[in-house]
Design an enzyme around this catalytic site. Structure first.
Site, mmCIF file in Angstrom:
data_model
loop_
_atom_site.group_PDB
_atom_site.id
_atom_site.type_symbol
_atom_site.label_atom_id
_atom_site.label_comp_id
_atom_site.label_asym_id
_atom_site.label_seq_id
_atom_site.Cartn_x
_atom_site.Cartn_y
_atom_site.Cartn_z
ATOM 1 N N HIS A 217 1.694 8.877 2.374
ATOM 2 C CA HIS A 217 0.666 7.891 2.504
ATOM 3 C C HIS A 217 -0.618 8.529 2.743
ATOM 4 C CE1 HIS A 217 1.625 7.840 6.872
ATOM 5 N NE2 HIS A 217 0.292 7.153 6.877
HETATM 6 C C1 UD1 Z 1 -3.559 3.771 8.297
HETATM 7 C C2 UD1 Z 1 -3.922 4.631 9.484
HETATM 8 C C3 UD1 Z 1 -2.827 5.754 9.421
HETATM 9 C C4 UD1 Z 1 -1.288 5.449 9.408
HETATM 10 C C5 UD1 Z 1 -1.054 4.343 8.259
HETATM 11 C C6 UD1 Z 1 0.223 4.024 8.250
HETATM 12 C C7 UD1 Z 1 -6.187 4.970 9.985
HETATM 13 C C8 UD1 Z 1 -7.283 5.740 9.752
HETATM 14 N N1 UD1 Z 1 -5.043 5.232 9.168
HETATM 15 O O1 UD1 Z 1 -3.528 4.214 6.899
HETATM 16 O O2 UD1 Z 1 -2.790 6.613 10.535
HETATM 17 O O3 UD1 Z 1 -0.256 6.488 9.325
HETATM 18 O O4 UD1 Z 1 -2.060 3.310 8.411
HETATM 19 O O5 UD1 Z 1 0.486 3.046 7.038
HETATM 20 O O6 UD1 Z 1 -6.306 3.851 10.514
HETATM 21 N N2 UD1 Z 1 -3.374 -1.408 1.455
HETATM 22 C C9 UD1 Z 1 -2.703 -2.476 0.796
HETATM 23 N N3 UD1 Z 1 -2.070 -3.399 1.580
HETATM 24 C C10 UD1 Z 1 -2.064 -3.071 2.942
HETATM 25 C C11 UD1 Z 1 -2.651 -2.198 3.544
HETATM 26 C C12 UD1 Z 1 -2.898 -0.900 2.871
HETATM 27 O O7 UD1 Z 1 -2.716 -2.498 -0.505
HETATM 28 O O8 UD1 Z 1 -1.528 -3.934 3.514
HETATM 29 C C13 UD1 Z 1 -3.827 -0.312 0.462
HETATM 30 C C14 UD1 Z 1 -5.722 -0.610 0.577
HETATM 31 O O9 UD1 Z 1 -5.996 -0.484 -0.524
HETATM 32 C C15 UD1 Z 1 -6.164 0.717 0.920
HETATM 33 C C16 UD1 Z 1 -4.920 1.824 1.202
HETATM 34 O O10 UD1 Z 1 -3.664 1.050 1.062
HETATM 35 O O11 UD1 Z 1 -7.110 1.363 0.312
HETATM 36 C C17 UD1 Z 1 -5.050 2.302 2.570
HETATM 37 O O12 UD1 Z 1 -5.186 1.353 3.473
HETATM 38 P P1 UD1 Z 1 -5.642 1.684 5.174
HETATM 39 O O13 UD1 Z 1 -6.150 0.351 5.663
HETATM 40 O O14 UD1 Z 1 -6.695 2.845 4.918
HETATM 41 O O15 UD1 Z 1 -4.497 2.239 5.693
HETATM 42 P P2 UD1 Z 1 -3.596 3.393 5.596
HETATM 43 O O16 UD1 Z 1 -3.790 4.295 4.598
HETATM 44 O O17 UD1 Z 1 -2.232 2.557 5.418
#
Ligand code: UD1
Length: 366
Positions: A217
């Site tokens: 991820h």
């Molecule tokens: C975050 C943390 C990372 C952790 C990870 C665990 C930071 C900087 N990063 O990154 O350290 O390892 O969580 O998962 O805080 N999205 C969904 N649904 C959700 C959550 C996210 O669709 O419930 C999608 C969103 O479109 C987004 C992408 O996933 O663009 C990333 O979400 P983000 O909030 O950046 O979190 P992680 O990449 O999960």
């Protein structure tokens, strides 16, 4: 004369700020232990909403027995600045209202950073769970979050002894450090009976011990040029042994964007805790870029291959379970050979990864 139980007066008011899937796993046992130790206290849960899909959030509250959040900030996804700023803006009035004596935050995500900054500026003491981890790679957003969280927290709860030197090197005095162990392992120990009985591998039609479990991820791996090569390598690996791959929403979007073909891979939506840990415990090996999974495999004695150039958890390498593969997807091809002839040895969890870390945290305050 009858001795009365010692009660802290006035009762302590604690706000726990959590926002992402791994946060829930790390904080669940702490909320429970603090509540047991201080039943007269006020324990308030704030969910920032950094993770918001049911499969990334609600499921964990249900399975881990975390009480429903008292405040939902619903910050959602966004750039680092947007997510951090939105959390700060929405958390400040909650802290104004709650007037806590302590804010507790786990891990190293943007919710952690935002909560620490908000509380520190309001002069509210902060406790940081999982303090002192360092990858020494400041291109990782989490590394920046860790450094800031530790600098501005009063209580630093360490899960491994290597954290002590990392914090000392940043001039942090020993009095703020409390080596308590790993609260993520507390959750694992509490639910071990359930996930051992869950039989998730058989339900997927794969043999316990005979498959590789994959999670990916991190932006460094899934947002750039490395994803197509990684998926190609996984499909090659799947010719030799079944590859089970629960896909994080971020990774799913990127795979769809590049229309990645994935013949032979057993893909699924993100799984709940019990199902996922059942798959980890029964895996022949795990391939990941996660931090927490490096720890869970170490506790369970399952071989782990980490697709990163570095780790903030060297204790898992020293334990002999975790191998850093680097970021080059070509390294995936070496996994079957690395597994053959590997002597089975009983797991040796690092010190204080024993299921009681949260109680030691509660000891600090009660
Ligand atoms: C975050 C943390 C990372 C952790 C990870 C665990 C930071 C900087 N990063 O990154 O350290 O390892 O969580 O998962 O805080 N999205 C969904 N649904 C959700 C959550 C996210 O669709 O419930 C999608 C969103 O479109 C987004 C992408 O996933 O663009 C990333 O979400 P983000 O909030 O950046 O979190 P992680 O990449 O999960």
């Amino acid at each position: 004369m009858r001795w009365m139980a010692q009660v802290r007066w006035p009762p302590m008011r604690i706000v726990y700020v959590i926002g992402t899937r791994p946060n829930f796993v790390k904080t669940a046992p702490v909320v429970a232990a603090m509540g047991r130790r201080m039943p007269e206290g006020r324990h308030t849960i704030v969910h920032t909403g950094q993770h918001y899909d049911r499969a990334m959030s609600e499921v964990f509250f249900e399975e881990l027995g975390v009480p429903a959040p008292d405040h939902m900030l619903e910050v959602g996804s966004g750039s680092h600045a947007t997510q951090t700023a939105r959390t700060m803006e929405r958390l400040e009035p909650v802290l104004e209202e709650e007037q806590p004596d302590l804010v507790m935050v786990p891990g190293d995500v943007n919710s952690t950073l935002a909560a620490v900054l908000t509380a520190a500026k309001m002069q509210i003491p902060v406790a940081h769970i999982e303090s002192g981890l360092r990858s020494f790679d400041r291109t990782m957003p989490e590394e920046i979050n860790r450094i800031v969280a530790d600098e501005f927290s009063e209580y630093l709860f360490l899960h491994s002894d290597e954290a002590i030197e990392n914090l000392r090197a940043e001039g942090i005095p020993d009095e703020r450090m409390h080596f308590v162990g790993n609260t993520m392992i507390d959750t694992l120990v509490a639910l071990e009976e359930r996930f051992r009985a869950a039989g998730s591998a058989s339900r997927l039609g794969v043999e316990p011990g005979g498959y590789i479990l994959v999670t990916l991820h991190r932006p460094a791996l899934v947002d750039g040029d490395l994803l197509p090569g990684t998926v190609r390598q996984l499909t090659e690996l799947a010719r030799e042994m079944p590859v089970v791959f629960p896909v994080h929403p971020r990774t799913r979007k990127e795979m769809e964007a590049i229309s990645a073909e994935h013949p032979g891979l057993l893909l699924s939506e993100p799984l709940g805790y019990v199902d996922f840990l059942s798959l980890v415990a029964d895996a022949g090996a795990v391939l990941t870029d996660s931090g927490g999974i490096q720890e869970e495999t170490t506790y369970l004695g399952v071989p782990c291959f980490t697709l990163r150039d570095n780790t903030e958890r060297p204790v898992t390498i020293r334990a002999g379970t975790n191998t850093l593969l680097g970021l080059d997807p070509a390294a995936i091809a070496g996994i079957p050979a690395a597994l053959t002839g590997r002597p089975a040895k009983p797991p040796e969890p690092p010190p204080l990864w024993d299921g009681h870390a949260a109680e030691r945290i509660a000891d600090t305050f009660a």
